[in-house]
Design an enzyme around this catalytic site. Structure first.
Site, PDB file in Angstrom:
ATOM      1  N   TRP A   1      -2.899  -2.755  -1.519  1.00 19.04           N
ATOM      2  CA  TRP A   1      -2.611  -4.146  -1.876  1.00 19.04           C
ATOM      3  C   TRP A   1      -3.146  -4.953  -0.708  1.00 19.04           C
ATOM      4  O   TRP A   1      -2.626  -4.901   0.402  1.00 19.04           O
ATOM      5  CB  TRP A   1      -1.113  -4.385  -2.045  1.00 19.04           C
ATOM      6  CG  TRP A   1      -0.788  -5.766  -2.526  1.00 19.04           C
ATOM      7  CD1 TRP A   1      -0.728  -6.186  -3.811  1.00 19.04           C
ATOM      8  CD2 TRP A   1      -0.473  -6.902  -1.720  1.00 19.04           C
ATOM      9  NE1 TRP A   1      -0.396  -7.533  -3.863  1.00 19.04           N
ATOM     10  CE2 TRP A   1      -0.237  -7.991  -2.595  1.00 19.04           C
ATOM     11  CE3 TRP A   1      -0.369  -7.128  -0.351  1.00 19.04           C
ATOM     12  CZ2 TRP A   1       0.098  -9.277  -2.148  1.00 19.04           C
ATOM     13  CZ3 TRP A   1      -0.037  -8.403   0.100  1.00 19.04           C
ATOM     14  CH2 TRP A   1       0.194  -9.458  -0.797  1.00 19.04           C
TER      15      TRP A   1
ATOM     16  N   CYS B   1       0.819  -1.205   0.000  1.00 20.69           N
ATOM     17  CA  CYS B   1       0.000   0.000   0.000  1.00 20.69           C
ATOM     18  C   CYS B   1       0.853   1.256   0.000  1.00 20.69           C
ATOM     19  O   CYS B   1       1.971   1.270   0.504  1.00 20.69           O
ATOM     20  CB  CYS B   1      -0.939   0.078   1.203  1.00 20.69           C
ATOM     21  SG  CYS B   1      -1.904  -1.405   1.464  1.00 20.69           S
TER      22      CYS B   1
ATOM     23  N   HIS C   1      16.583 -36.595 -10.975  1.00 22.56           N
ATOM     24  CA  HIS C   1      16.361 -36.875  -9.553  1.00 22.56           C
ATOM     25  C   HIS C   1      14.910 -36.617  -9.172  1.00 22.56           C
ATOM     26  O   HIS C   1      14.602 -36.479  -7.993  1.00 22.56           O
ATOM     27  CB  HIS C   1      17.319 -36.030  -8.709  1.00 22.56           C
ATOM     28  CG  HIS C   1      18.757 -36.355  -8.974  1.00 22.56           C
ATOM     29  ND1 HIS C   1      19.358 -37.497  -8.506  1.00 22.56           N
ATOM     30  CD2 HIS C   1      19.689 -35.730  -9.727  1.00 22.56           C
ATOM     31  CE1 HIS C   1      20.615 -37.545  -8.926  1.00 22.56           C
ATOM     32  NE2 HIS C   1      20.833 -36.480  -9.686  1.00 22.56           N
TER      33      HIS C   1
ATOM     34  N   GLU D   1      14.951 -17.370 -12.940  1.00 22.75           N
ATOM     35  CA  GLU D   1      14.425 -16.041 -13.252  1.00 22.75           C
ATOM     36  C   GLU D   1      13.440 -16.115 -14.428  1.00 22.75           C
ATOM     37  O   GLU D   1      12.389 -15.471 -14.413  1.00 22.75           O
ATOM     38  CB  GLU D   1      15.589 -15.084 -13.548  1.00 22.75           C
ATOM     39  CG  GLU D   1      15.226 -13.742 -14.175  1.00 22.75           C
ATOM     40  CD  GLU D   1      14.354 -12.852 -13.301  1.00 22.75           C
ATOM     41  OE1 GLU D   1      14.064 -13.214 -12.154  1.00 22.75           O
ATOM     42  OE2 GLU D   1      13.938 -11.783 -13.787  1.00 22.75           O
TER      43      GLU D   1
ATOM     44  N   LYS E   1       4.582  -3.926  -7.166  1.00 24.46           N
ATOM     45  CA  LYS E   1       5.981  -3.738  -7.562  1.00 24.46           C
ATOM     46  C   LYS E   1       6.910  -3.845  -6.363  1.00 24.46           C
ATOM     47  O   LYS E   1       8.006  -4.370  -6.465  1.00 24.46           O
ATOM     48  CB  LYS E   1       6.103  -2.362  -8.233  1.00 24.46           C
ATOM     49  CG  LYS E   1       7.506  -1.996  -8.681  1.00 24.46           C
ATOM     50  CD  LYS E   1       7.863  -2.686  -9.970  1.00 24.46           C
ATOM     51  CE  LYS E   1       9.276  -2.406 -10.415  1.00 24.46           C
ATOM     52  NZ  LYS E   1       9.827  -3.545 -11.175  1.00 24.46           N
TER      53      LYS E   1
ATOM     54  N   ASN F   1      -0.357   1.699   5.862  1.00 28.41           N
ATOM     55  CA  ASN F   1       0.476   0.746   5.128  1.00 28.41           C
ATOM     56  C   ASN F   1       1.120  -0.147   6.158  1.00 28.41           C
ATOM     57  O   ASN F   1       1.785   0.345   7.071  1.00 28.41           O
ATOM     58  CB  ASN F   1       1.542   1.513   4.321  1.00 28.41           C
ATOM     59  CG  ASN F   1       2.598   0.588   3.743  1.00 28.41           C
ATOM     60  OD1 ASN F   1       2.306  -0.566   3.437  1.00 28.41           O
ATOM     61  ND2 ASN F   1       3.807   1.087   3.592  1.00 28.41           N
ATOM     62  N   GLY F   2       0.922  -1.463   6.027  1.00 26.09           N
ATOM     63  CA  GLY F   2       1.527  -2.385   6.990  1.00 26.09           C
ATOM     64  C   GLY F   2       0.505  -3.373   7.503  1.00 26.09           C
ATOM     65  O   GLY F   2      -0.563  -3.559   6.893  1.00 26.09           O
TER      66      GLY F   2
ATOM     67  N   LYS G   1       9.571 -14.971 -14.145  1.00 21.68           N
ATOM     68  CA  LYS G   1       9.036 -13.930 -15.029  1.00 21.68           C
ATOM     69  C   LYS G   1       7.778 -14.441 -15.724  1.00 21.68           C
ATOM     70  O   LYS G   1       6.767 -13.754 -15.807  1.00 21.68           O
ATOM     71  CB  LYS G   1      10.111 -13.580 -16.054  1.00 21.68           C
ATOM     72  CG  LYS G   1      10.192 -12.179 -16.504  1.00 21.68           C
ATOM     73  CD  LYS G   1      11.101 -11.304 -15.704  1.00 21.68           C
ATOM     74  CE  LYS G   1      10.707 -11.172 -14.268  1.00 21.68           C
ATOM     75  NZ  LYS G   1      11.631 -10.434 -13.460  1.00 21.68           N
TER      76      LYS G   1
ATOM     77  N   ARG H   1       2.989   0.133  -5.366  1.00 22.09           N
ATOM     78  CA  ARG H   1       2.841  -0.543  -4.077  1.00 22.09           C
ATOM     79  C   ARG H   1       1.549  -1.362  -3.978  1.00 22.09           C
ATOM     80  O   ARG H   1       1.344  -2.074  -2.993  1.00 22.09           O
ATOM     81  CB  ARG H   1       2.821   0.497  -2.959  1.00 22.09           C
ATOM     82  CG  ARG H   1       4.170   1.108  -2.742  1.00 22.09           C
ATOM     83  CD  ARG H   1       4.095   2.284  -1.814  1.00 22.09           C
ATOM     84  NE  ARG H   1       5.415   2.588  -1.341  1.00 22.09           N
ATOM     85  CZ  ARG H   1       5.940   2.131  -0.208  1.00 22.09           C
ATOM     86  NH1 ARG H   1       5.223   1.388   0.593  1.00 22.09           N
ATOM     87  NH2 ARG H   1       7.157   2.419   0.132  1.00 22.09           N
TER      88      ARG H   1
ATOM     89  N   GLU I   1       4.744 -14.784 -13.285  1.00 21.21           N
ATOM     90  CA  GLU I   1       4.138 -13.583 -12.715  1.00 21.21           C
ATOM     91  C   GLU I   1       3.318 -12.787 -13.724  1.00 21.21           C
ATOM     92  O   GLU I   1       2.349 -12.150 -13.332  1.00 21.21           O
ATOM     93  CB  GLU I   1       5.146 -12.711 -11.962  1.00 21.21           C
ATOM     94  CG  GLU I   1       6.145 -11.948 -12.746  1.00 21.21           C
ATOM     95  CD  GLU I   1       7.055 -11.077 -11.840  1.00 21.21           C
ATOM     96  OE1 GLU I   1       8.195 -10.858 -12.231  1.00 21.21           O
ATOM     97  OE2 GLU I   1       6.614 -10.606 -10.776  1.00 21.21           O
TER      98      GLU I   1
HETATM   99  C1  AGP Z   1      10.325  -9.466 -10.096  1.00 22.06           C
HETATM  100  O1  AGP Z   1       9.841  -9.538 -11.381  1.00 22.06           O
HETATM  101  C2  AGP Z   1       9.365  -9.352  -9.026  1.00 22.06           C
HETATM  102  N1  AGP Z   1       8.283  -8.526  -9.286  1.00 22.06           N
HETATM  103  C3  AGP Z   1       9.863  -9.482  -7.602  1.00 22.06           C
HETATM  104  O2  AGP Z   1      10.338 -10.778  -7.474  1.00 22.06           O
HETATM  105  C4  AGP Z   1      10.925  -8.502  -7.079  1.00 22.06           C
HETATM  106  O3  AGP Z   1      12.136  -8.726  -7.715  1.00 22.06           O
HETATM  107  C5  AGP Z   1      11.058  -8.697  -5.554  1.00 22.06           C
HETATM  108  O4  AGP Z   1       9.841  -8.401  -4.955  1.00 22.06           O
HETATM  109  C6  AGP Z   1      12.157  -7.877  -4.947  1.00 22.06           C
HETATM  110  O5  AGP Z   1      11.906  -6.514  -5.082  1.00 22.06           O
HETATM  111  P1  AGP Z   1      13.023  -5.457  -4.831  1.00 22.06           P
HETATM  112  O6  AGP Z   1      14.105  -5.711  -5.821  1.00 22.06           O
HETATM  113  O7  AGP Z   1      12.368  -4.140  -4.997  1.00 22.06           O
HETATM  114  O8  AGP Z   1      13.534  -5.674  -3.432  1.00 22.06           O
END
Ligand code: AGP
Length: 606
Positions: free
Chosen positions: A74, A2, A501, A478, A601, A98-99, A482, A27, A485
């Site tokens: 959020w 948030c 394995h 990664e 984000k 926020n929190g 990607k 956020r 998400e």
């Molecule tokens: C990456 O595509 C993500 N959205 C997420 O994993 C991100 O990298 C992670 O939340 C860490 O964020 P930061 O780099 O702002 O700490």
């Protein structure tokens, strides 16, 4: 998560509140709302979904007043509904938060015992209700809010607005960041300085436990003990200009495409013309350390995982890595001569910040690699290494990842040279490889049409595997992250040697397997693993260079050709096809690429 804002202004607050919230949408974007006080009357508007919906609401049902607070949510407690959207109001007080209020169940029970029923599923509503209860008992708004804060456990950044108070906002911080902005006869509050970028460049950061009484005349801050404190005003440099898509359909597409230029800029900040790697003052004496601990979340964690290969192989420095959400809970011992390195695009990730605080006083030195130099993680580090990626808007991190990798590789090379593990010639060769990266990336991005065709096929899959070996293993992780998400397709990544394995049981003719395999020392081994997949009818997408495809491309379902490159930079270059595969797959599926469901984000709660 948030984002919160507050304005004690000289103009109508609503448009500025919405504009500030727009900058905080990274956020969270489940719902949004604002409240204002106009001629003493407290009122609010809220809407479910993105900020555009709140804007529409305000067009039909405007909110006047020069004093206001706002929130973009959020959801943590309670679904994203109008009722659960902030600001939460209890008669004469409105609150944005926020929190997470961890003791909200106890607080609800206490309210119930006093005959007060909660109307929402949120933890935040209890804050508004208790403040009202305290005011009903005769406390002033300031006393009532502060009395409420002492009851709260957990993490919070809060702003309070009161009926009948056109010149008062209260703010409090315990955990999530909160900034106070100073204007001329105006004052502001924001979750970060970026939110206030178009309003002021003079910022005071609250510290944990701080409570601030903000009026147009200024701010009075008390610490957790109630002592009046002076927190410095910093003048910050933030580009207030609107970040646009520069003709691309999505921010993510723009951010992928601009990587050659952005990386060149990052290199320019760290490399001298003579090929020396320069760190910001006071630098790092790598001979003073026996080990490195790297902690981060998500994509930033995969950058750390990649860097572990570089630090250990090139600099012969042992590296421990961990995801920040686990790190402090396993209470790792931190021997002397440990360099603790925290990697974060936003610099606000709650778990990474908490891990940093765990290391504070234990590790010899705390260094952060961040994109936002004004962030909490940066401010609490002994040394900040900015990645200079520029604002990253897409929730899926792209250019920040490749810039993080680039800075970490330079750091590993610097360490290797300082520790006598590589000589000047070898360092110069590695630096040359880095200098060649932007041009190679440009070629990689040129493969977008081919990758788009592959992605169309991938978009029909239910499950996708990613394989990589050695330093390409973190990149496989990664690539899978990607894809999940933004396309919502289930994807997993494995070190290709691990396949037999267990995970090979998943392979059948319906499962595409993306193999990230530059023609390096482990290529033949990766190809053997790939053959095992093809023998079980798995559909292999091989990403390699011309020689790799020539040697091993027979029988694959699809392939992507990358330019040949020095081994050391391969994980940075191969991030491009991983990003483009996810991007084009998501576009083919019609998902919300820049703001995928359920995500934000920056993850500012545990
Ligand atoms: C990456 O595509 C993500 N959205 C997420 O994993 C991100 O990298 C992670 O939340 C860490 O964020 P930061 O780099 O702002 O700490």
């Amino acid at each position: 998560m948030c984002g919160i804002v507050g304005i004690l202004g000289n103009h109508e607050a609503a448009p500025n509140l919405v504009a500030a919230l727009k900058r905080l949408e990274y956020r969270g974007y489940d719902s949004a709302g604002i409240a204002t006080v106009n001629a003493g009357v407290l009122d609010r508007r809220r809407a479910v979904g993105k900020l555009a919906n709140l804007n529409d609401t305000l067009v039909h049902d405007p909110l006047a007043g020069k004093t206001g607070i706002g929130h973009t949510r959020w959801a943590t407690h309670g679904a994203p509904t109008i009722a659960n959207a902030h600001p939460h109001q209890a008669q004469d007080v409105a609150v944005v938060h926020n929190g997470i209020i961890e003791n909200f169940r106890e607080l609800r029970a206490e309210l119930a015992a006093a005959g007060i029923a909660c109307q929402t599923e949120t933890d935040t509503e209890t804050v508004a209700l208790f403040t009202q209860l305290h005011m009903d008992k005769g406390l002033s708004p300031v006393e009532a809010a502060f009395a409420t804060i002492t009851k709260l456990q957990g993490a919070f950044a809060l702003a309070f607005l009161f009926q009948g108070q056109d010149d008062l906002i209260l703010a409090a911080r315990m955990g999530p960041p909160l900034a106070i902005g100073h204007g001329d006869g105006e004052m502001f509050i924001g979750s970060d300085a970026i939110a206030l970028a178009s309003l002021t460049d003079r910022i005071t950061y609250l510290e944990d436990g701080d409570r601030a009484v903000v009026t147009r005349a200024g701010v009075e801050i008390r610490d957790a003990k109630g002592t009046l404190v002076n927190r410095p005003i910093r003048r910050i440099e933030i580009d207030a200009s609107h970040v646009d898509k520069a003709g691309h359909k999505h921010f993510m597409a723009k951010e992928i495409a601009e990587q050659p230029a952005v990386l060149a800029n990052t290199l320019k900040h760290y490399l001298t013309d003579g090929g020396e790697i320069l760190l910001p003052d006071p630098g790092i004496d790598f001979t003073a350390f026996d080990r490195v601990t790297m902690v981060a979340c998500g994509t930033a964690f995969y950058a750390c995982m990649t860097a572990k290969y570089w630090f250990e192989r090139i600099a012969r420095l042992p590296v421990e890595i961990d995801v920040a959400s686990e790190y402090r809970y396993r209470e790792p011992p931190i021997p002397g001569r440990t360099l603790a390195l925290f990697v974060s695009q936003s610099g606000e990730t709650a778990d990474t910040l908490a891990a940093l605080r765990y290391c504070d006083g234990k590790a010899e030195r705390i260094v952060s690699v961040v994109n936002v130099p004004e962030s909490s993680i940066a401010r609490e580090s002994d040394l900040v290494l900015p990645i200079h990626a520029g604002v990253e808007v897409g929730v899926a991190s792209t250019k920040a990842f490749t810039c993080q990798l680039t800075v970490l590789l330079m750091l590993a090379l610097k360490a290797a040279h300082a520790r006598g593990e590589i000589d000047g010639t070898s360092l110069a060769n590695h630096v040359d490889a880095l200098r060649g990266l932007p041009a190679l990336m440009h070629l990689g991005i040129g493969q977008s049409p081919q990758i788009q065709a592959t992605a169309r096929k991938l978009s029909e899959a239910r499950d996708i595997l990613f394989l990589g070996r050695g330093i390409m293993y973190p990149l496989a992780l990664e690539g899978a992250l990607k894809l999940k998400e933004i396309s919502y397709i289930h994807a997993e990544a494995y070190a290709s040697g691990e396949l037999k394995h267990g995970p090979i049981a998943l392979i059948d003719k319906h499962v595409p397997v993306v193999v990230m395999a530059p023609n390096d020392a482990l290529f033949d081994k990766t190809v053997s693993n790939m053959q095992e997949v093809m023998a079980r009818k798995g559909k292999v997408v091989l990403i390699s260079d011309a020689k790799g495809l020539d040697d091993a491309g027979d029988g694959v379902w699809d392939q992507v050709e990358m330019p040949a490159c020095p081994d050391v930079i391969a994980p940075i270059l191969y991030a491009v096809p991983a990003q483009l595969l996810a991007y084009h797959t998501a576009v083919a599926k019609g998902t919300d690429v820049d703001q995928p469901r359920n995500l934000a984000k920056s993850v500012t709660v545990e």
